[in-house]
Scaffold this motif. Structure first.
Motif, short mmCIF file in Angstrom:
data_model
loop_
_atom_site.label_atom_id
_atom_site.label_comp_id
_atom_site.label_asym_id
_atom_site.label_seq_id
_atom_site.Cartn_x
_atom_site.Cartn_y
_atom_site.Cartn_z
N MET A 54 0.83 -1.20 0.00
CA MET A 54 0.00 0.00 0.00
C MET A 54 0.86 1.25 0.00
O MET A 54 0.57 2.23 -0.69
N LEU A 61 0.97 4.33 -3.15
CA LEU A 61 0.50 5.68 -2.79
C LEU A 61 1.37 6.73 -3.49
O LEU A 61 2.60 6.67 -3.42
N ALA A 93 -3.17 7.09 3.10
CA ALA A 93 -4.20 6.06 3.00
C ALA A 93 -4.94 5.98 4.33
O ALA A 93 -4.30 5.85 5.38
N LEU A 137 -8.59 3.16 -2.89
CA LEU A 137 -7.38 2.36 -3.12
C LEU A 137 -7.67 0.87 -3.05
O LEU A 137 -7.11 0.08 -3.81
N THR A 165 -10.38 1.57 1.79
CA THR A 165 -9.19 2.39 1.99
C THR A 165 -9.17 3.48 0.93
O THR A 165 -9.25 3.19 -0.27
N GLU A 170 -7.56 7.17 -0.80
CA GLU A 170 -6.35 7.97 -1.03
C GLU A 170 -6.68 9.42 -0.71
O GLU A 170 -7.53 10.03 -1.37
#
Length: 277
Positions: free
Chosen positions: A125, A129, A135, A188, A209, A211
């Motif tokens: 993750m 990004l 996140a 995300l 999740t 962004e």
């Protein structure tokens, strides 16, 4: 007289047979088929360079295994600066084992080293990004996530539903209000799935999740304690609109518990009025 005629007849027949035999022996020979094997022209004078490509389709988040990348001849004029060349990094395929893909690759697509996260470079993750983004996750249900039709990489608005408290409550106003606090933010992942699988049309997950910019992440953290959060799916046609916080006043206060006594305090958002930039 009869004998003479017989001799002439025999002679004529013999001559005819002889002529037929001669004609058969003098027929034109049948043309012979000559097979010619045309050898392909190697490179036809085109200069090539060996670059690293995907041996098969590799989804985003895949861990690179032996055999996932292979060397392939590529026209030198068409080789991108971001491509991995054998002449400059002959052991690249071996070094990249264990790396994580930031983006999916199709079979035969050149490998870009910038799209790979080293095995010791952190989690997946954090790898996908963009720089400067955060996140943050919220709990979702089918009712609060457009019936499960919110998928990774979709754009959504975040809606806060809360009860009026204190002086805001009166007999004529509704006791529960809803406000959009974040607009046009990217999803995300749903649960731990960061992309669609097998053409799925919906995902029933428990967490989403998002962004977010740093200020958006702060607003979302405060909004979690103020009420219920829901995701509103945006059309693909307006996903290029500016993302931001459009309701700072919705999260301008929070409850602080001090020595067991809860109290409501105002949060200073003067530095982030209106949409975040």
């Amino acid at each position: 007289m009869t004998r003479t005629r017989s001799l002439l007849t025999i002679t004529a027949i013999s001559a005819g047979v002889l002529a037929a035999i001669l004609m058969m022996n003098t027929e034109a020979p049948k043309p012979q088929v000559v097979e010619r094997v045309v050898q392909p022209v190697q490179n036809a004078g085109i200069l090539t360079s060996e670059i690293l490509v995907a041996a098969r389709e590799l989804p985003m988040g895949s861990t690179v295994k032996p055999g996932d990348f292979i060397w392939k001849a590529w026209p030198k004029d068409a080789v991108s600066q971001s491509s991995v060349r054998r002449e400059s990094m002959a052991d690249a395929a071996e070094k990249m084992k264990g790396s994580i893909l930031r983006q999916a690759l199709v079979a035969g697509e050149p490998v870009n080293a910038a799209r790979l996260v080293p095995a010791d470079g952190g989690g997946f993750m954090a790898a996908i990004l963009p720089a400067g983004m955060r996140a943050a996750s919220i709990v979702i249900t089918p009712e609060s996530s457009a019936g499960g039709f919110v998928l990774p990489n979709d754009r959504v608005d975040v809606i806060l539903s809360r009860r009026r408290t204190g002086q805001q409550a009166n007999s004529n106003a509704p006791q529960v209000i809803s406000e959009t606090i974040l607009t046009n933010v990217r999803v995300l992942a749903i649960d731990q799935a960061a992309q669609e699988k097998d053409g799925q049309r919906s995902v029933l997950g428990r967490t989403a999740t998002l962004e977010l910019q740093p200020k958006q992440a702060e607003s979302l953290a405060m909004a979690r304690d103020m009420g219920t959060l829901s995701l509103a799916l945006r059309s693909m046609s307006d996903r290029n609109e500016e993302a931001g916080v459009i309701k700072d006043e919705a999260v301008s206060s929070m409850t602080v518990v001090k020595f067991g006594n809860p109290s409501r305090v105002q949060v200073n958002n003067n530095s982030n009025n209106g949409k975040t930039q």
